[in-house]
Design a protein around this motif. Structure first.
Motif, PDB file in Angstrom:
ATOM      1  N   PRO A   6       5.934 -37.885   3.608  1.00 29.84           N
ATOM      2  CA  PRO A   6       6.821 -38.658   2.750  1.00 29.84           C
ATOM      3  C   PRO A   6       6.003 -39.433   1.722  1.00 29.84           C
ATOM      4  O   PRO A   6       4.856 -39.793   1.989  1.00 29.84           O
ATOM      5  CB  PRO A   6       7.528 -39.611   3.722  1.00 29.84           C
ATOM      6  CG  PRO A   6       6.707 -39.605   4.953  1.00 29.84           C
ATOM      7  CD  PRO A   6       5.941 -38.329   4.982  1.00 29.84           C
ATOM      8  N   PRO A   7       6.547 -39.670   0.528  1.00 31.87           N
ATOM      9  CA  PRO A   7       5.778 -40.372  -0.496  1.00 31.87           C
ATOM     10  C   PRO A   7       5.479 -41.803  -0.072  1.00 31.87           C
ATOM     11  O   PRO A   7       6.233 -42.388   0.708  1.00 31.87           O
ATOM     12  CB  PRO A   7       6.695 -40.336  -1.718  1.00 31.87           C
ATOM     13  CG  PRO A   7       8.055 -40.090  -1.188  1.00 31.87           C
ATOM     14  CD  PRO A   7       7.897 -39.328   0.088  1.00 31.87           C
ATOM     15  N   SER A   8       4.404 -42.330  -0.595  1.00 26.27           N
ATOM     16  CA  SER A   8       4.044 -43.709  -0.232  1.00 26.27           C
ATOM     17  C   SER A   8       4.958 -44.713  -0.951  1.00 26.27           C
ATOM     18  O   SER A   8       5.048 -45.862  -0.551  1.00 26.27           O
ATOM     19  CB  SER A   8       2.590 -43.981  -0.575  1.00 26.27           C
ATOM     20  OG  SER A   8       2.326 -43.520  -1.869  1.00 26.27           O
ATOM     21  N   TYR A  16      14.009 -38.958  -1.579  1.00 23.99           N
ATOM     22  CA  TYR A  16      15.003 -37.915  -1.321  1.00 23.99           C
ATOM     23  C   TYR A  16      14.722 -36.662  -2.143  1.00 23.99           C
ATOM     24  O   TYR A  16      14.994 -35.542  -1.693  1.00 23.99           O
ATOM     25  CB  TYR A  16      16.413 -38.448  -1.550  1.00 23.99           C
ATOM     26  CG  TYR A  16      16.880 -39.293  -0.388  1.00 23.99           C
ATOM     27  CD1 TYR A  16      17.116 -38.721   0.851  1.00 23.99           C
ATOM     28  CD2 TYR A  16      17.055 -40.669  -0.521  1.00 23.99           C
ATOM     29  CE1 TYR A  16      17.513 -39.489   1.933  1.00 23.99           C
ATOM     30  CE2 TYR A  16      17.459 -41.449   0.555  1.00 23.99           C
ATOM     31  CZ  TYR A  16      17.684 -40.847   1.770  1.00 23.99           C
ATOM     32  OH  TYR A  16      18.074 -41.607   2.848  1.00 23.99           O
ATOM     33  N   ALA A  17      14.171 -36.838  -3.349  1.00 23.93           N
ATOM     34  CA  ALA A  17      13.817 -35.657  -4.153  1.00 23.93           C
ATOM     35  C   ALA A  17      12.750 -34.849  -3.414  1.00 23.93           C
ATOM     36  O   ALA A  17      12.827 -33.615  -3.327  1.00 23.93           O
ATOM     37  CB  ALA A  17      13.319 -36.094  -5.529  1.00 23.93           C
ATOM     38  N   GLN A  18      11.770 -35.537  -2.859  1.00 24.93           N
ATOM     39  CA  GLN A  18      10.702 -34.823  -2.145  1.00 24.93           C
ATOM     40  C   GLN A  18      11.197 -34.243  -0.819  1.00 24.93           C
ATOM     41  O   GLN A  18      10.770 -33.168  -0.395  1.00 24.93           O
ATOM     42  CB  GLN A  18       9.503 -35.750  -1.937  1.00 24.93           C
ATOM     43  CG  GLN A  18       8.835 -36.080  -3.258  1.00 24.93           C
ATOM     44  CD  GLN A  18       7.501 -36.777  -3.085  1.00 24.93           C
ATOM     45  OE1 GLN A  18       6.815 -36.603  -2.096  1.00 24.93           O
ATOM     46  NE2 GLN A  18       7.139 -37.580  -4.070  1.00 24.93           N
ATOM     47  N   LEU A  19      12.103 -34.957  -0.174  1.00 24.45           N
ATOM     48  CA  LEU A  19      12.724 -34.426   1.046  1.00 24.45           C
ATOM     49  C   LEU A  19      13.461 -33.124   0.726  1.00 24.45           C
ATOM     50  O   LEU A  19      13.343 -32.124   1.453  1.00 24.45           O
ATOM     51  CB  LEU A  19      13.684 -35.466   1.635  1.00 24.45           C
ATOM     52  CG  LEU A  19      14.623 -35.028   2.755  1.00 24.45           C
ATOM     53  CD1 LEU A  19      13.876 -34.482   3.956  1.00 24.45           C
ATOM     54  CD2 LEU A  19      15.508 -36.191   3.194  1.00 24.45           C
ATOM     55  N   GLY A  20      14.191 -33.124  -0.378  1.00 26.45           N
ATOM     56  CA  GLY A  20      14.916 -31.918  -0.792  1.00 26.45           C
ATOM     57  C   GLY A  20      13.978 -30.761  -1.063  1.00 26.45           C
ATOM     58  O   GLY A  20      14.245 -29.618  -0.674  1.00 26.45           O
ATOM     59  N   VAL A  48      12.831 -40.457   6.266  1.00 31.44           N
ATOM     60  CA  VAL A  48      13.790 -41.567   6.141  1.00 31.44           C
ATOM     61  C   VAL A  48      13.464 -42.613   7.207  1.00 31.44           C
ATOM     62  O   VAL A  48      13.582 -42.328   8.403  1.00 31.44           O
ATOM     63  CB  VAL A  48      15.246 -41.048   6.301  1.00 31.44           C
ATOM     64  CG1 VAL A  48      16.246 -42.188   6.113  1.00 31.44           C
ATOM     65  CG2 VAL A  48      15.525 -39.917   5.302  1.00 31.44           C
ATOM     66  N   PRO A  49      13.053 -43.809   6.816  1.00 31.74           N
ATOM     67  CA  PRO A  49      12.640 -44.813   7.806  1.00 31.74           C
ATOM     68  C   PRO A  49      13.828 -45.477   8.498  1.00 31.74           C
ATOM     69  O   PRO A  49      14.966 -45.427   8.017  1.00 31.74           O
ATOM     70  CB  PRO A  49      11.864 -45.838   6.967  1.00 31.74           C
ATOM     71  CG  PRO A  49      12.362 -45.666   5.574  1.00 31.74           C
ATOM     72  CD  PRO A  49      12.821 -44.234   5.430  1.00 31.74           C
ATOM     73  N   TRP A  53      18.506 -41.871  15.239  1.00 25.68           N
ATOM     74  CA  TRP A  53      19.095 -40.551  15.522  1.00 25.68           C
ATOM     75  C   TRP A  53      19.271 -39.840  14.175  1.00 25.68           C
ATOM     76  O   TRP A  53      19.702 -40.450  13.195  1.00 25.68           O
ATOM     77  CB  TRP A  53      20.458 -40.696  16.208  1.00 25.68           C
ATOM     78  CG  TRP A  53      20.884 -39.512  17.028  1.00 25.68           C
ATOM     79  CD1 TRP A  53      20.651 -39.311  18.356  1.00 25.68           C
ATOM     80  CD2 TRP A  53      21.610 -38.350  16.577  1.00 25.68           C
ATOM     81  NE1 TRP A  53      21.173 -38.106  18.761  1.00 25.68           N
ATOM     82  CE2 TRP A  53      21.767 -37.497  17.693  1.00 25.68           C
ATOM     83  CE3 TRP A  53      22.120 -37.950  15.350  1.00 25.68           C
ATOM     84  CZ2 TRP A  53      22.429 -36.271  17.612  1.00 25.68           C
ATOM     85  CZ3 TRP A  53      22.780 -36.725  15.265  1.00 25.68           C
ATOM     86  CH2 TRP A  53      22.939 -35.904  16.395  1.00 25.68           C
ATOM     87  N   ALA A  54      18.930 -38.568  14.139  1.00 20.45           N
ATOM     88  CA  ALA A  54      19.121 -37.779  12.916  1.00 20.45           C
ATOM     89  C   ALA A  54      19.351 -36.337  13.309  1.00 20.45           C
ATOM     90  O   ALA A  54      18.537 -35.756  14.038  1.00 20.45           O
ATOM     91  CB  ALA A  54      17.892 -37.877  12.007  1.00 20.45           C
ATOM     92  N   GLY A  55      20.458 -35.761  12.862  1.00 22.57           N
ATOM     93  CA  GLY A  55      20.680 -34.363  13.206  1.00 22.57           C
ATOM     94  C   GLY A  55      22.009 -33.833  12.751  1.00 22.57           C
ATOM     95  O   GLY A  55      22.667 -34.403  11.879  1.00 22.57           O
TER      96      GLY A  55
END
Ligand code: SME
Length: 160
Positions: A6-8, A16-20, A48-49, A53-55
């Motif tokens: 993830p970006p610093s 989110y752009a980099q996540l995409g 995402v900090p 839960w994520a899913g």
């Protein structure tokens, strides 16, 4: 080995752009939906900090069925219309809940959860799944988080 970092920066749009971009690279050429959902859940967790839960829940018949996720074991089947996930599934609209205790019918899978973001994944105009993020922080998710996960959902819809 995949080494997506993830970006610093704390800039959410950039994160989110980099996540995409990372998600698109991971699902490219891979037809297995379970593998793709598993990797995307892991990426969300990494990028995402402040999540507990994520899913994914997948729309099957008239209910949502648990899919790949990171977090504590969760409720397996959620009828459409029940809880935050069920509301996202029947309305096909993002649900951003600042205080889960104030949401009628909220389903507590982890007592630590205080706020929640659920984004439907649409294919050909139908909800095929939802992406569910929970946070132990109240009001963790803002409109930029919703927009970021909605963009991710659109990007991966053909791959899950
Ligand atoms: N809280 C959700 C249920 C799923 S868990 O958070 C993983 C809901 O109310 O739909």
């Amino acid at each position: 080995m995949y080494d997506f970092a993830p970006p610093s920066t704390a800039d959410k749009a950039q994160c989110y752009a980099q996540l995409g971009e990372a998600a698109a690279a991971l699902v490219d050429g891979e037809p297995d939906a379970v593998a793709n959902m598993a990797n995307i859940a892991a990426l969300i967790w990494q990028f995402v900090p402040d999540l507990n839960w994520a899913g994914f829940y997948r729309a099957i018949g008239t209910e949502l069925v648990l899919g790949p996720f990171i977090g504590k074991p969760a409720c397996i089947r959620i009828p459409f219309g029940r809880g935050v996930c069920g509301a996202a599934a029947v309305t096909a609209a993002t649900q951003r809940v600042e205080d889960v205790h104030a949401f009628p019918g909220h389903i507590a899978c982890d007592a630590a959860s205080r706020s929640e973001l659920v984004v439907p994944v649409l294919r050909d105009g139908h909800v095929i799944a939802v992406i569910d993020l929970d946070s132990p922080l109240p009001a963790r998710f803002d409109a930029r988080d919703a927009a970021g996960i909605e963009a991710l959902a659109a990007r991966i819809a053909a791959h899950i």
